[in-house]
Scaffold this motif. Structure first.
Motif, PDB file in Angstrom:
ATOM      1  N   GLU A  91      47.015  26.118  84.203  1.00  0.00           N
ATOM      2  CA  GLU A  91      46.057  25.555  83.255  1.00  0.00           C
ATOM      3  C   GLU A  91      45.086  24.634  83.977  1.00  0.00           C
ATOM      4  O   GLU A  91      45.456  23.962  84.939  1.00  0.00           O
ATOM      5  CB  GLU A  91      46.779  24.781  82.158  1.00  0.00           C
ATOM      6  CG  GLU A  91      47.661  25.670  81.302  1.00  0.00           C
ATOM      7  CD  GLU A  91      48.328  24.912  80.174  1.00  0.00           C
ATOM      8  OE1 GLU A  91      48.442  23.667  80.261  1.00  0.00           O
ATOM      9  OE2 GLU A  91      48.741  25.567  79.212  1.00  0.00           O
ATOM     10  N   ILE A  92      43.852  24.597  83.480  1.00  0.00           N
ATOM     11  CA  ILE A  92      42.794  23.807  84.103  1.00  0.00           C
ATOM     12  C   ILE A  92      42.104  22.969  83.028  1.00  0.00           C
ATOM     13  O   ILE A  92      41.826  23.464  81.934  1.00  0.00           O
ATOM     14  CB  ILE A  92      41.766  24.725  84.791  1.00  0.00           C
ATOM     15  CG1 ILE A  92      42.452  25.572  85.867  1.00  0.00           C
ATOM     16  CG2 ILE A  92      40.613  23.913  85.363  1.00  0.00           C
ATOM     17  CD1 ILE A  92      41.618  26.698  86.416  1.00  0.00           C
ATOM     18  N   SER A  93      41.838  21.710  83.357  1.00  0.00           N
ATOM     19  CA  SER A  93      41.021  20.869  82.485  1.00  0.00           C
ATOM     20  C   SER A  93      39.969  20.169  83.335  1.00  0.00           C
ATOM     21  O   SER A  93      40.138  19.982  84.535  1.00  0.00           O
ATOM     22  CB  SER A  93      41.872  19.855  81.723  1.00  0.00           C
ATOM     23  OG  SER A  93      42.494  18.956  82.604  1.00  0.00           O
ATOM     24  N   MET A  94      38.873  19.786  82.688  1.00  0.00           N
ATOM     25  CA  MET A  94      37.757  19.156  83.382  1.00  0.00           C
ATOM     26  C   MET A  94      37.350  17.911  82.603  1.00  0.00           C
ATOM     27  O   MET A  94      37.246  17.951  81.381  1.00  0.00           O
ATOM     28  CB  MET A  94      36.588  20.145  83.442  1.00  0.00           C
ATOM     29  CG  MET A  94      35.449  19.679  84.282  1.00  0.00           C
ATOM     30  SD  MET A  94      34.194  20.968  84.439  1.00  0.00           S
ATOM     31  CE  MET A  94      33.145  20.482  83.090  1.00  0.00           C
ATOM     32  N   TRP A  95      37.121  16.819  83.319  1.00  0.00           N
ATOM     33  CA  TRP A  95      36.854  15.529  82.693  1.00  0.00           C
ATOM     34  C   TRP A  95      35.635  14.883  83.327  1.00  0.00           C
ATOM     35  O   TRP A  95      35.661  14.537  84.507  1.00  0.00           O
ATOM     36  CB  TRP A  95      38.067  14.612  82.879  1.00  0.00           C
ATOM     37  CG  TRP A  95      39.333  15.242  82.399  1.00  0.00           C
ATOM     38  CD1 TRP A  95      40.122  16.126  83.083  1.00  0.00           C
ATOM     39  CD2 TRP A  95      39.927  15.094  81.124  1.00  0.00           C
ATOM     40  NE1 TRP A  95      41.181  16.518  82.297  1.00  0.00           N
ATOM     41  CE2 TRP A  95      41.082  15.894  81.087  1.00  0.00           C
ATOM     42  CE3 TRP A  95      39.584  14.342  79.992  1.00  0.00           C
ATOM     43  CZ2 TRP A  95      41.906  15.967  79.971  1.00  0.00           C
ATOM     44  CZ3 TRP A  95      40.417  14.418  78.890  1.00  0.00           C
ATOM     45  CH2 TRP A  95      41.550  15.227  78.883  1.00  0.00           C
TER      46      TRP A  95
END
Length: 116
Positions: A91-95
């Motif tokens: 899983e990948i998240s971007m902030w």
């Protein structure tokens, strides 16, 4: 192999300061036995699409990887490609973060929100 995109993100200055000046990306491999490979490409979208981030790395089982990149441009886009036995469990998240390092809510994208 799966490819995901943040889509184009507008980042024009407000009162002379861009909302986001850096982007932190979190990658989580939720598999307890298999690894995955992740490619990150970042593009500045200032009249043309210019590649300025290009990384490829492995993510071990149960590993969390954090990368932080420059994002002090009018618009940007990040493209992620996952591969390997744990591709479906990565899983990948971007902030987006402002100059003070605080999160910019409108530039937050979690795994389920990434375009395929």
């Amino acid at each position: 192999m799966a490819t995901f995109s943040s889509g184009p993100i507008e980042n024009n200055p407000v009162d002379g300061v861009r909302p986001t000046t850096q982007v932190t990306i979190k990658i989580v491999n939720n598999s307890s036995v298999n690894s995955s490979t992740v490619s990150i490409q970042g593009f500045a979208l200032d009249g043309s699409r210019t590649l300025y981030v290009n990384e490829l790395f492995g993510v071990a089982p149960n590993q969390v990887v954090t990368r932080t990149f420059f994002a002090n441009v009018n618009a940007f886009e990040f493209v992620f490609t996952t591969d390997g036995a744990a591709e479906d469990q990565t899983e990948i998240s971007m902030w987006g973060k402002n100059p003070s390092g605080q999160l910019v809510a409108r530039h937050r994208i979690v795994s389920d929100e990434l375009d395929m």
